[in-house]
Design an enzyme around this catalytic site. Structure first.
Site, PDB file in Angstrom:
ATOM      1  CD  GLU A 176      36.799  21.749  38.384  1.00 31.66           C
ATOM      2  OE1 GLU A 176      35.783  22.261  37.892  1.00 31.66           O
ATOM      3  OE2 GLU A 176      37.808  22.412  38.693  1.00 31.66           O
ATOM      4  CB  CYS A 216      42.055  43.608  36.117  1.00 29.03           C
ATOM      5  SG  CYS A 216      42.191  42.282  34.904  1.00 29.03           S
ATOM      6  CE1 TYR A 248      36.229  24.551  33.723  1.00 26.98           C
ATOM      7  CE2 TYR A 248      34.807  23.013  34.897  1.00 26.98           C
ATOM      8  CZ  TYR A 248      35.813  23.956  34.899  1.00 26.98           C
ATOM      9  OH  TYR A 248      36.432  24.286  36.058  1.00 26.98           O
ATOM     10  CG  ASP A 294      34.852  28.638  34.075  1.00 26.41           C
ATOM     11  OD1 ASP A 294      35.601  29.396  33.410  1.00 26.41           O
ATOM     12  OD2 ASP A 294      34.662  28.795  35.291  1.00 26.41           O
ATOM     13  CB  CYS A 345      37.124  39.706  35.057  1.00 24.47           C
ATOM     14  SG  CYS A 345      36.550  40.284  33.443  1.00 24.47           S
ATOM     15  CB  CYS A 404      38.929  47.685  35.438  1.00 25.36           C
ATOM     16  SG  CYS A 404      37.533  46.942  34.574  1.00 25.36           S
ATOM     17  CB  CYS A 443      41.072  44.841  29.234  1.00 26.27           C
ATOM     18  SG  CYS A 443      39.345  44.345  29.157  1.00 26.27           S
TER      19      CYS A 443
END
Length: 353
Positions: free
Chosen positions: A45, A207, A127, A145, A197, A204, A213
């Site tokens: 991270e 997705c 985060y 994030d 995305c 799309c 959306c």
DNA sequence: TATGCGTGGGA
DNA sequence: TTCCCAAGCAT
């Protein structure tokens, strides 16, 4: 005629189902059913802050191989950690990483699993604290994030300007979390942002949330999230001074803070300021017959673009000017130079480009 | 809260 | 070429 209902599943469940099939195997990511290693999650991270997965993959392996456990990292000299970090940028991350390792190893309780306790450690912000708590300890924490912000902003066609959007994004992201699988929920949101995305060309049709959306309904995916207006990037000039003693030693210094703080660097003009060529000589580390190399090195930082003239001189003096030290030329590779300094060394023929 | 802080890759 | 920006944090 009743329209067939496309939303047969809730978005949170659809997201997890997608993740279970499409998730990438990443070096730091536990496989399905395996227990995650907090040290590895934390290390990844920190490395991944503002840094691409492709870059981190290479560096993470070397880092973990050298310091397999947090105790190893805590024991290491900070200079070794900085040298290992060289080239990754944002060097405060490496200093904080080391400080964090020592804090964790020194504490009786080991690696904290609580978001608030994580947040108090150096280098761990909102985060990262939430991400570690969720991914390594499966706590119901919402990590937001850049990926999550983009996914959520599009999903709900959020117009709120970037500076004030965080609370709303957090609330909407929380609504997508599965209480039974917080770690996977967090990773699924980020994975979706990374793989589907995407910032420029969202896929799309692939997705799992497309039917939910709002941005897609508006055919305005690229309008979200609202972007901050960018300021033009200043172009700055400066000089880098490479002093050679015979053929075996080079003069290095460590800026105490700021740009390249803690890292090895050649003496230079203050690189965050624009310095005209006529002023260069005033910043040389000592008097010498400085020779300017033909082609300056260029380097683009987040907040400015630099054109630096590289000066080279030779000396027989034994004493290093104040703030500086002599480093063996043969060790230059191991010293861990930031990329700009590597460019300068390469320009002077001291390293391979 | 706005700014400083690296680097490399993709469009 | 230029722009964007990638699992942000500290101050």
């Amino acid at each position: 005629m009743i329209k067939p209902r496309a939303r047969s599943t809730k978005p949170g469940a659809a997201l997890l189902a997608w993740y279970d099939v499409q998730r990438r195997e990443l070096p730091w990511r536990a496989r399905a059913g395996e227990a995650p290693d907090p040290y590895r999650i934390w290390l990844s991270e920190i490395m991944l802050q503002q840094t691409t997965v492709a870059t981190v993959k290479e560096r993470y392996a070397a880092f973990l191989s050298r310091w397999p456990a947090i105790e190893d990292l805590a024991r290491a000299p900070v200079d070794d950690v900085l040298a290992q970090w060289a080239g990754l940028g944002y060097y405060a991350r490496a200093r904080n990483l080391h400080a964090c390792a020592r804090a964790v190893v020194d504490s009786a309780d080991g690696f904290p699993s609580d978001e608030a306790a994580l947040r108090r450690l150096p280098g761990i912000g909102p985060y990262t604290a939430a991400a570690i708590a969720a991914i390594a300890f499966d706590q119901p924490c919402v990590a937001v994030d850049g990926n999550v912000e983009r996914v959520i902003a599009r999903l709900h066609a959020i117009e709120t300007p970037p500076r004030k959007v965080a609370p709303l994004v957090r609330e909407k992201a929380a609504a997508l979390m599965s209480p039974a699988r917080p770690g996977d929920s967090v990773q699924a949101l980020m994975e979706l942002g990374a793989l589907v995305c995407a910032p420029r060309t969202p896929d799309c049709p692939a997705c799992p949330l497309s039917s939910f959306c709002a941005a897609r309904r508006l055919r305005a995916q690229s309008d979200y999230p609202a972007r901050a207006l960018k300021r033009p990037k200043p172009r700055r000039r400066g000089a880098i001074f490479i002093l050679r003693r015979g053929d075996e030693a080079l003069l290095l210094r460590r800026p105490p803070r700021g740009l390249f703080g803690g890292m090895n660097a050649f003496p230079s003009t203050p690189l965050t300021q624009d310095v005209a060529a006529a002023e260069f000589s005033g910043f040389a580390p000592c008097a010498a017959r400085w020779r300017a190399l033909e082609e300056p090195v260029t380097h683009v930082f987040t907040h400015f673009a630099l054109e630096a003239t590289v000066f080279v001189a030779h000396t027989r003096a034994k004493a290093a000017p104040s703030d500086c030290r002599w480093a063996a030329r043969a060790n230059l590779g191991k010293e861990g130079l930031p990329t700009l300094m590597r460019k300068a060394a390469a320009r002077a023929g001291l390293l391979d480009a």
